[in-house]
Design an enzyme around this catalytic site. Structure first.
Site, mmCIF file in Angstrom:
data_model
loop_
_atom_site.group_PDB
_atom_site.id
_atom_site.type_symbol
_atom_site.label_atom_id
_atom_site.label_comp_id
_atom_site.label_asym_id
_atom_site.label_seq_id
_atom_site.Cartn_x
_atom_site.Cartn_y
_atom_site.Cartn_z
ATOM 1 N N TYR A 82 6.049 8.020 -21.288
ATOM 2 C CA TYR A 82 4.972 8.248 -20.630
ATOM 3 C C TYR A 82 4.968 9.962 -20.261
ATOM 4 O O TYR A 82 3.768 10.105 -19.589
ATOM 5 C CB TYR A 82 4.667 7.717 -19.480
ATOM 6 C CG TYR A 82 5.677 7.523 -18.192
ATOM 7 C CD1 TYR A 82 5.842 8.632 -17.523
ATOM 8 C CD2 TYR A 82 6.658 6.422 -18.515
ATOM 9 C CE1 TYR A 82 6.916 8.570 -16.662
ATOM 10 C CE2 TYR A 82 7.630 6.463 -17.374
ATOM 11 C CZ TYR A 82 7.960 7.562 -16.740
ATOM 12 O OH TYR A 82 8.833 7.424 -15.527
ATOM 13 N N ARG A 99 9.833 14.269 -9.964
ATOM 14 C CA ARG A 99 10.909 13.337 -10.070
ATOM 15 C C ARG A 99 11.388 13.755 -11.633
ATOM 16 O O ARG A 99 10.824 13.185 -12.692
ATOM 17 C CB ARG A 99 10.511 12.093 -10.253
ATOM 18 C CG ARG A 99 11.487 11.060 -11.013
ATOM 19 C CD ARG A 99 11.303 9.555 -10.686
ATOM 20 N NE ARG A 99 10.054 9.148 -11.117
ATOM 21 C CZ ARG A 99 9.729 8.714 -12.255
ATOM 22 N NH1 ARG A 99 10.312 9.182 -13.400
ATOM 23 N NH2 ARG A 99 8.434 8.263 -12.491
ATOM 24 N N HIS A 102 12.358 6.736 -13.264
ATOM 25 C CA HIS A 102 11.970 6.151 -11.980
ATOM 26 C C HIS A 102 13.216 5.329 -11.464
ATOM 27 O O HIS A 102 13.345 5.509 -10.314
ATOM 28 C CB HIS A 102 10.917 5.050 -12.129
ATOM 29 C CG HIS A 102 10.544 4.159 -11.119
ATOM 30 N ND1 HIS A 102 9.912 4.677 -9.824
ATOM 31 C CD2 HIS A 102 10.653 2.823 -10.753
ATOM 32 C CE1 HIS A 102 9.763 3.793 -9.043
ATOM 33 N NE2 HIS A 102 10.237 2.678 -9.629
HETATM 34 C C1 LIG Z 1 3.242 -3.016 -2.653
HETATM 35 C C2 LIG Z 1 3.957 -2.856 -3.937
HETATM 36 N N1 LIG Z 1 3.237 -2.644 -5.167
HETATM 37 C C3 LIG Z 1 3.896 -2.344 -6.301
HETATM 38 C C4 LIG Z 1 5.435 -2.243 -6.095
HETATM 39 C C5 LIG Z 1 5.990 -1.757 -7.578
HETATM 40 N N2 LIG Z 1 6.575 -0.469 -7.445
HETATM 41 C C6 LIG Z 1 7.764 -0.241 -7.386
HETATM 42 S S1 LIG Z 1 7.899 1.499 -7.383
HETATM 43 C C7 LIG Z 1 6.366 1.909 -7.659
HETATM 44 C C8 LIG Z 1 5.867 3.176 -7.783
HETATM 45 C C9 LIG Z 1 6.074 3.818 -6.484
HETATM 46 O O1 LIG Z 1 5.509 5.201 -6.367
HETATM 47 P P1 LIG Z 1 5.667 6.181 -5.522
HETATM 48 O O2 LIG Z 1 5.098 6.029 -4.510
HETATM 49 O O3 LIG Z 1 5.014 7.669 -6.211
HETATM 50 O O4 LIG Z 1 7.232 6.678 -5.062
HETATM 51 P P2 LIG Z 1 8.381 7.058 -6.318
HETATM 52 O O5 LIG Z 1 8.965 5.985 -6.914
HETATM 53 O O6 LIG Z 1 7.678 8.224 -6.916
HETATM 54 O O7 LIG Z 1 9.522 7.839 -5.379
HETATM 55 C C10 LIG Z 1 5.581 0.704 -7.658
HETATM 56 C C11 LIG Z 1 4.174 0.508 -7.964
HETATM 57 C C12 LIG Z 1 6.205 -2.252 -4.932
HETATM 58 N N3 LIG Z 1 7.437 -2.053 -5.041
HETATM 59 N N4 LIG Z 1 5.378 -2.620 -3.952
#
Ligand SMILES: Cc1ncc(C[n+]2csc(CCOP(=O)(O)OP(=O)(O)O)c2C)c(N)n1
Length: 425
Positions: A323, A310, A314
């Site tokens: 970070y 990425r 985010h």
């Molecule tokens: C069940 C749940 N826990 C926490 C969150 C908060 N949250 C939103 S995005 C994220 C990170 C997700 O990372 P990843 O799965 O690697 O996907 P990326 O955003 O990198 O595409 C988190 C922890 C959420 N949306 N849903």
């Protein structure tokens, strides 16, 4: 701040000629908090970062039909996705949408995998699969209306055969497995049906459509994902679990999510795992085609780990400089998926200045349509949130609606309440 990417990951992706599509590898990643260490094992790749093509015995058969027209289409789709992403970030800054999660850097993983899909396959995605949606034929402005907060889904999921985005990370893997099991039931109970579970056919005939679930490295820490994969494997469900390992779950590096390469988990669930260079659009296309064929022929699910990065924040609400280092980002920029594919196509003579201009013209047209399609979109009426909760009138919903109307009237300030309410839409 130290570099956050394990140099082994970059070396692995920089090296041409890897062809370990069935994947293995020891993790060996550093365990410090800032490391995005991923495995040192093989990552399937057919286009090296310098754009040169190399043979890959397992993936090449899945690319035999790729002609110049498809190569140009893949390139144009990646360029359009990048442009839509940049426009959407700008539209967020201009207040036209509330938030945007950029896909910058993940174009090859998404376009390559989406091109492997058939029209009758079904997609369950997270919130970042904009390029998948575009390849499925969803208009960019429809994509953005969700981020403007005016609709729950900007498109008809059944027409696009793509479910609305999922923000509960990982839940879409369970939805996909449920849908895939439904396909099996349909097949078993339909005309001439026979149970697909308890012994998948091995004649190579595609008997069902398939389902793809997109999720991130961070989502793999969710219980939903483990339940989905366990269930899908035991049922030989026609589903492909497509994990974009973009190294980060917001500020959490992947090395803190898993002690082993994510792909290695596949063996524990009882399904094949493929680790593919997610910045190599052809490798992704081939690996996804192979997994989809396995699913449609009764071979059950596959876990694909597409290793990517990425490159942006985010979301537009995130500041990644808090970070990770710029050196980390720069190292991955050298593996840019769009630049790499452009270099490959130029080497083939498939992308000349005129073709590049044509792709840019397409980007300009899409961007203009996106801006005019989203700017000034009216907000829904305040009542809309209470509609469609139940098919029939419901006392609780009606009470909540009335309470909210009274709340809005509280802002009337002596003027006509209805007018004020109107103004507060
Ligand atoms: C069940 C749940 N826990 C926490 C969150 C908060 N949250 C939103 S995005 C994220 C990170 C997700 O990372 P990843 O799965 O690697 O996907 P990326 O955003 O990198 O595409 C988190 C922890 C959420 N949306 N849903």
């Amino acid at each position: 701040m130290p570099s956050t990417t394990d140099p082994r990951t970059l070396q692995d992706l920089s090296r041409a000629g890897r062809h370990d599509a069935s994947v293995d590898s020891a993790h060996g990643g550093a365990r410090d908090r800032t490391s995005t260490a991923t495995p040192s094992g093989g990552t399937a790749q057919v286009i090296a970062p310098d754009g040169s093509r190399h043979a890959h015995p397992e993936l090449d058969p899945w690319l035999e039909d790729v002609d110049d027209a498809l190569l140009r289409q893949l390139y144009t789709d990646m360029a359009v996705a990048r442009r839509v992403d940049a426009e959407s970030t700008a539209l967020q800054r201009q207040g036209q949408i509330g938030l945007w999660p950029p896909l910058l850097g993940q174009e090859a993983a998404q376009v390559g995998s989406a091109h492997a899909l058939r029209g009758d396959d079904f997609v369950f995605s997270s919130y970042r699969e904009h390029a998948v949606a575009l390849v499925r034929g969803i208009a960019p402005a429809d994509l953005l209306r969700v981020w403007r907060g005016v609709v729950g889904s900007g498109w008809d999921p059944y027409a696009a055969r793509m479910a609305p985005m999922q923000v509960i990370i990982g839940a879409q893997t369970l939805h996909a497995t449920g849908y895939a099991v439904g396909l099996l039931v349909e097949r078993a109970t339909g005309p001439g049906g026979s149970p697909a579970w308890g012994g998948p056919p091995s004649d190579g005939v595609e008997r069902t459509s398939a389902v793809v679930s997109y999720f991130g490295d961070g989502a793999t820490s969710q219980g939903d994902v483990h339940e989905a994969m366990t269930f899908a494997a035991t049922w030989s469900a026609p589903v492909v679990f497509f994990c974009q390992n973009n190294q980060w779950a917001i500020s959490e590096p992947v090395a803190l999510q898993s002690k082993v390469p994510l792909v290695e988990r596949a063996r524990g669930y009882g399904m094949p795992g493929v680790r593919v260079d997610g910045n190599d659009v052809l490798a992704v296309l081939a690996a996804t085609r192979q997994a989809l064929h396995r699913a449609r022929t009764g071979g059950g699910p596959t876990l694909i780990e597409a290793v990517t990065y990425r490159m942006g924040p985010h979301t537009t609400a995130d500041d990644p400089t808090r970070y990770r280092t710029s050196a980390d980002v720069d190292a991955w920029r050298a593996l840019d998926p769009v630049d790499r594919f452009a270099a490959h196509l130029r080497g083939l003579g498939v992308l000349d200045d005129a073709a590049e201009q044509a792709a840019q013209d397409t980007c300009d047209a899409v961007a203009a349509a996106l801006r005019s399609g989203i700017s000034g979109t009216p907000d829904p009426s305040w009542e809309a949130v209470f509609e469609h909760v139940y098919a029939e009138p419901h006392a609780t919903v009606a009470a909540e609606r009335d309470a909210y109307a009274r709340y809005l009237d509280g802002f009337a300030d002596g003027a006509d309440g209805a007018e004020q309410r109107e103004g507060r839409r």
